[in-house]
Design a protein around this motif. Sequence first.
Motif, mmCIF file in Angstrom:
data_model
loop_
_atom_site.group_PDB
_atom_site.id
_atom_site.type_symbol
_atom_site.label_atom_id
_atom_site.label_comp_id
_atom_site.label_asym_id
_atom_site.label_seq_id
_atom_site.Cartn_x
_atom_site.Cartn_y
_atom_site.Cartn_z
ATOM 1 N N MET A 69 14.667 -13.511 -21.822
ATOM 2 C CA MET A 69 13.791 -12.709 -22.404
ATOM 3 C C MET A 69 12.870 -11.492 -21.471
ATOM 4 O O MET A 69 12.244 -10.966 -21.883
ATOM 5 C CB MET A 69 12.464 -13.724 -22.946
ATOM 6 N N GLU A 70 12.613 -12.176 -20.198
ATOM 7 C CA GLU A 70 12.218 -11.338 -19.464
ATOM 8 C C GLU A 70 12.973 -9.554 -19.230
ATOM 9 O O GLU A 70 12.143 -8.937 -19.853
ATOM 10 C CB GLU A 70 12.227 -10.853 -18.514
ATOM 11 N N ASP A 71 14.630 -10.004 -19.433
ATOM 12 C CA ASP A 71 14.657 -8.182 -20.391
ATOM 13 C C ASP A 71 14.325 -7.772 -21.481
ATOM 14 O O ASP A 71 14.180 -7.386 -21.492
ATOM 15 C CB ASP A 71 16.321 -8.810 -19.859
ATOM 16 N N ASP A 72 14.566 -8.927 -22.480
ATOM 17 C CA ASP A 72 14.024 -8.434 -23.517
ATOM 18 C C ASP A 72 12.349 -8.262 -23.860
ATOM 19 O O ASP A 72 12.133 -6.721 -24.931
ATOM 20 C CB ASP A 72 13.952 -9.613 -24.695
ATOM 21 N N GLN A 73 11.692 -8.013 -23.219
ATOM 22 C CA GLN A 73 10.747 -7.622 -22.999
ATOM 23 C C GLN A 73 10.040 -6.294 -22.601
ATOM 24 O O GLN A 73 9.991 -5.434 -22.876
ATOM 25 C CB GLN A 73 9.810 -8.400 -21.969
ATOM 26 N N ILE A 74 11.203 -5.702 -21.377
ATOM 27 C CA ILE A 74 11.107 -4.587 -20.443
ATOM 28 C C ILE A 74 12.227 -3.808 -21.577
ATOM 29 O O ILE A 74 11.455 -2.673 -21.705
ATOM 30 C CB ILE A 74 12.275 -4.940 -19.630
ATOM 31 N N ILE A 75 13.002 -4.341 -22.813
ATOM 32 C CA ILE A 75 13.731 -3.148 -23.296
ATOM 33 C C ILE A 75 12.300 -3.117 -24.608
ATOM 34 O O ILE A 75 11.737 -1.942 -25.619
ATOM 35 C CB ILE A 75 14.401 -4.738 -23.919
ATOM 36 N N ILE A 76 11.229 -3.911 -25.274
ATOM 37 C CA ILE A 76 10.408 -3.906 -26.200
ATOM 38 C C ILE A 76 9.690 -2.724 -25.377
ATOM 39 O O ILE A 76 8.946 -1.762 -26.261
ATOM 40 C CB ILE A 76 10.096 -5.185 -26.005
ATOM 41 N N ILE A 120 10.394 -0.814 -23.124
ATOM 42 C CA ILE A 120 11.103 0.504 -23.139
ATOM 43 C C ILE A 120 11.086 1.559 -24.796
ATOM 44 O O ILE A 120 10.781 2.437 -25.119
ATOM 45 C CB ILE A 120 12.398 0.606 -23.167
ATOM 46 N N ASP A 121 11.111 0.670 -25.763
ATOM 47 C CA ASP A 121 11.127 1.010 -27.105
ATOM 48 C C ASP A 121 9.706 1.829 -27.964
ATOM 49 O O ASP A 121 9.881 2.277 -28.376
ATOM 50 C CB ASP A 121 11.843 0.223 -28.258
ATOM 51 N N SER A 122 7.870 0.524 -27.351
ATOM 52 C CA SER A 122 7.018 0.918 -27.412
ATOM 53 C C SER A 122 7.166 2.406 -26.768
ATOM 54 O O SER A 122 6.273 3.501 -27.190
ATOM 55 C CB SER A 122 6.072 0.032 -27.093
ATOM 56 N N LEU A 123 7.206 2.582 -25.607
ATOM 57 C CA LEU A 123 7.282 4.427 -24.836
ATOM 58 C C LEU A 123 7.732 5.713 -25.865
ATOM 59 O O LEU A 123 7.352 6.116 -26.106
ATOM 60 C CB LEU A 123 7.470 3.777 -23.258
ATOM 61 N N VAL A 124 9.273 5.036 -25.690
ATOM 62 C CA VAL A 124 9.974 5.829 -26.722
ATOM 63 C C VAL A 124 9.541 6.192 -27.869
ATOM 64 O O VAL A 124 9.479 7.602 -28.666
ATOM 65 C CB VAL A 124 11.626 6.009 -26.902
ATOM 66 N N GLU A 125 8.706 5.178 -28.553
ATOM 67 C CA GLU A 125 7.914 5.718 -29.976
ATOM 68 C C GLU A 125 7.068 6.606 -29.900
ATOM 69 O O GLU A 125 6.211 7.287 -30.244
ATOM 70 C CB GLU A 125 7.609 4.444 -30.332
ATOM 71 N N GLU A 126 5.608 5.894 -28.099
ATOM 72 C CA GLU A 126 5.224 7.017 -28.461
ATOM 73 C C GLU A 126 4.932 8.445 -28.346
ATOM 74 O O GLU A 126 4.626 9.112 -28.161
ATOM 75 C CB GLU A 126 4.134 5.882 -27.056
ATOM 76 N N GLU A 127 6.266 7.927 -26.715
ATOM 77 C CA GLU A 127 6.885 10.013 -26.914
ATOM 78 C C GLU A 127 7.047 10.627 -28.038
ATOM 79 O O GLU A 127 6.641 11.773 -27.952
ATOM 80 C CB GLU A 127 7.616 9.575 -25.552
ATOM 81 N N HIS A 128 7.664 10.505 -28.646
ATOM 82 C CA HIS A 128 7.851 10.824 -29.174
ATOM 83 C C HIS A 128 7.021 10.814 -31.272
ATOM 84 O O HIS A 128 7.240 12.595 -31.526
ATOM 85 C CB HIS A 128 9.379 9.938 -30.781
ATOM 86 N N ARG A 129 6.178 10.476 -30.737
ATOM 87 C CA ARG A 129 5.011 10.575 -32.065
ATOM 88 C C ARG A 129 4.414 11.435 -31.167
ATOM 89 O O ARG A 129 3.520 12.518 -32.226
ATOM 90 C CB ARG A 129 4.303 9.113 -32.002
ATOM 91 N N LEU A 130 3.742 11.761 -30.234
ATOM 92 C CA LEU A 130 3.064 12.489 -29.251
ATOM 93 C C LEU A 130 4.108 13.636 -29.114
ATOM 94 O O LEU A 130 3.150 15.002 -29.554
ATOM 95 C CB LEU A 130 2.992 12.417 -28.085
#
Length: 86
Positions: free
Chosen positions: A7-14, A16-26
């Motif tokens: 779960m902790e690894d999954d939280q890190i991956i979540i 990462i995904d969120s930050l990548v989405e924000e980066e792409h959106r920006l």
Amino acid sequence: MGSVVAMEDDQIIISIDSLVEEEHRLRQQHEDEPLGEAELARLHEIEASLDQCWDLLRQRRARREWGQNPDQANVRDPKVVENYRQ
């Protein structure tokens, strides 16, 4: 305990995904114009956070592989991880 670690690894991956989405959106919002000062600062924050997340995930996986406790992995300072090659 294995599910807690996963779960902790999954939280890190979540994260990462969120930050990548924000980066792409920006970046998409500013395809035709340069980033403003605030957007550029945020982009640098995102990049540093991504570096930290990836580093933490790698530390946790390496610790697990070598029979160590992945929960002892620590988030490193952005200055330490920002120059790693990926």
